[in-house]
Design an enzyme around this catalytic site. Sequence first.
Site: not given
Length: 253
Positions: A45, A99, A198, A200
Amino acid sequence: VVGGALSMLERHPWMAAIYSRKSRGRFFTCGGSLISPCWILTAAHCFPDGAQTLVHKLSVVLGKKAINETDVQSEQEFRVSELFIHEHFDNTDGNFNNDIALLKIRGPDGRCAKESSSVKTVCIPGPNVSLSDGTSCTVTGYGREHEGSWFYSQYLKEAQVKILSQDLCSSKEYYGNMITENMLCAGSPDWSSDACKGDSGGPLVCRVQDRVFLFGVVSWGEGCSRAFRPGVYAKVSNYYHWILEKSGLTSLS
Ligand code: 4AZ
């Protein structure tokens, strides 16, 4: 990272900072982890343009202590030559299933990462290796220190979180049917520490028999450090074969 403490990069030398070039300069985009000298594992993502992402606009910095400062002694900067986003990455249910993404990095001299005190690879757990519930792990990142913060942390932070059982995380008090078998939930018992915006793409690492393994990739969560809303991570052990296939590596760890 909410809660926790400032981190020493030397304790998390696989930590990568991913940037994208826009019309007005370079923007911090996501965290990542160095899993072999030429490969970074991160979250799908992080690339909202998907297969249309322009790889020449991406860059990766290893050995980064502070997000807005350059340390020429520790840093290594790379361009991205390949981006693989998982074929089954799916956000139609708003839960970022699969993801996971891989970046191939290339330095100015065509070389990959050079090992140093602040740059090292992290181990990948074998296929279907799972941790017992309650195992203490560490999440690191340059993300927000509070859910409502206007900016990211200046320095790398780390926090201790514990692995939650799949059953608890899928219960209706928690995330219900949003949790798939490709996800791992982790939180602190008093809800004081968590990943946040942030972070991620960055690492959730756990020590097993004196070796540090990348068990999770920061993926999502409802807010940050909210009660009954633990951090949700992509479950790296489910992607062992996918990582080998895409990278062409013959072994990991
Ligand atoms: C985000 O927006 C995000 N509390 C990342 C992690 C978590 C929440 C939000 C987990 O990137």
